[in-house]
Design an enzyme around this catalytic site. Sequence first.
Site, PDB file in Angstrom:
ATOM      1  N   SER A 227       8.529   4.372 -34.544  1.00 43.54           N
ATOM      2  CA  SER A 227       8.379   5.472 -33.611  1.00 43.54           C
ATOM      3  C   SER A 227       9.489   6.485 -33.872  1.00 43.54           C
ATOM      4  O   SER A 227       9.685   6.877 -35.018  1.00 43.54           O
ATOM      5  CB  SER A 227       8.385   4.940 -32.181  1.00 43.54           C
ATOM      6  OG  SER A 227       7.777   5.850 -31.303  1.00 43.54           O
TER       7      SER A 227
ATOM      8  N   ASP B 281      -3.099   3.376 -32.601  1.00 45.04           N
ATOM      9  CA  ASP B 281      -1.902   3.934 -31.977  1.00 45.04           C
ATOM     10  C   ASP B 281      -2.033   5.450 -31.829  1.00 45.04           C
ATOM     11  O   ASP B 281      -2.272   6.147 -32.818  1.00 45.04           O
ATOM     12  CB  ASP B 281      -0.687   3.592 -32.839  1.00 45.04           C
ATOM     13  CG  ASP B 281       0.604   4.163 -32.293  1.00 45.04           C
ATOM     14  OD1 ASP B 281       0.670   4.467 -31.088  1.00 45.04           O
ATOM     15  OD2 ASP B 281       1.560   4.287 -33.088  1.00 45.04           O
TER      16      ASP B 281
ATOM     17  N   HIS C 119       1.005   0.327 -31.956  1.00 50.67           N
ATOM     18  CA  HIS C 119       2.304   0.935 -32.252  1.00 50.67           C
ATOM     19  C   HIS C 119       3.206  -0.022 -33.023  1.00 50.67           C
ATOM     20  O   HIS C 119       3.538  -1.094 -32.536  1.00 50.67           O
ATOM     21  CB  HIS C 119       2.965   1.351 -30.935  1.00 50.67           C
ATOM     22  CG  HIS C 119       3.983   2.444 -31.070  1.00 50.67           C
ATOM     23  ND1 HIS C 119       3.752   3.591 -31.776  1.00 50.67           N
ATOM     24  CD2 HIS C 119       5.233   2.559 -30.576  1.00 50.67           C
ATOM     25  CE1 HIS C 119       4.814   4.376 -31.701  1.00 50.67           C
ATOM     26  NE2 HIS C 119       5.728   3.774 -30.987  1.00 50.67           N
TER      27      HIS C 119
END
Length: 481
Positions: A173, A423, A448
């Site tokens: 991320s 995601d 994710h």
Amino acid sequence: MATYNTVFLLFCWISFAVAWSPRLLSPRSDNTKTSLPNEYSYETFYLDQQVDHFGFNNGDTFKQRYLIASQFWNHHGGPIFFYTGNEGDITWFCNNTGFMWDIAPEFRALLVFAEHRYYGSSIPYGSQAFKDPSKLNYLTSEQALADFAVLIRYLKSSIPGTNDSPVVAFGGSYGGMLSAWMRMKYPSAVIGALAASAPIWDFTGLTKCSALMDTVTKSFMKASPPCVDNIRQSWTTIDKIAATADGRNFIYNTFHLCAPLKTADDVGNFKAWLANAWFDLAMVNYPYPANFLEPLPAWPVKAVCAPLGSPLEDKLLMQGLYKAVNIYFNYTGQAKCLNTSQDATASLGDAGWGYQACTEMVMPDCADSSSMFEPTTWNFTSFSNSCFSSYKIRPRQDWVATQYGGKDIEAPTNIIFSNGLLDPWSAGGVLNSLSDTLIAIQIPDGAHHLDLRAANKDDTAYVKAARTQEKNIIRLWLSSQ
């Protein structure tokens, strides 16, 4: 306007016992060894860092926390796997990145997890940091990358056996964005980077603002088309029912809310709360029970869609929505009421990320009528005014593309961009390889940074294949040193 930037995550799991001389542990370490229930363990250290790496007038320093695990490490030049910490407490991320732990014995790697400035225990100016906007001026990705580069140099100069150790960056991320940018900006510090679920293109002019919401819709559609139809219909249904005091009271009682809906703003916040829940569910749609943002069952999108699996209207739709959202916020059954001011129970650094979103991390979000979300538009002027009201600063929406190259990044080498296609953040990621050394890995049925999580017996064949490919690429990088 609903705000969906409620996340950005990674993780790390630790296991090891450091056997260095006390001289190396002092004075910048609390020499605290922590053992986790999963039998991972680590030691905690601190390094004095410059608050401002790029100017010479401010000589202030702060203590950056980092965690080290060495039980797998080959002390004669074994590689260093370096986690570029993101927006939260490094120990929390550390407890969710099992892939590094799973492969450390195979590579005989030293594991390092570095905390991002202004998060966790690494707070310049301490309690004053978030009271004075001028003290937040040094909360940038550039300063964080410089922290990591300085830390790597320090480790190599202070830990015997690391001088010739090649360093591979890992992150997911926002942390994945940092790992990719670390390779771009400090190629002499890291030989390569695994950037998992890293939306480095989720910025103005690079990705359309509705892309993330479109991906959420596709993920829910895969689980249940009627579920998508019901959620799409829910926004006007909520408005209709909430138009009266009796209707707002019905919603309050049906959803077992902690506070009644008294005003139009309360209703708007309630809808934004629901929207954030659907977004988060797509993000953590793992194939096994997990406790990342909330305790959830396997394939949670499918679970929450079960009560919405047939056409519903009016109050029956509200009851179905409650059953669905209750799975997300109260799967354990321990919550006495549902709090619409709470998006997730996980401890992320919301204050710090709010500032970053208002400076350089400007990620436009909107939704059109083709998605399951209530249509919204992106208004940069309104966003900028909100930022000025909060922090007395204005965002620079084009700075990240200027600083890190936007989509013109063919020059760097040795970066893996992995993305799970379930995601939402994959919409802003690199989905296709850009060269022989800038490699994109797509993970169908992946959420994710699923590939960074620990191996699980219920992992899909896709994520197993992705991890094998990642290991092989890292092995190739190391063999080239």
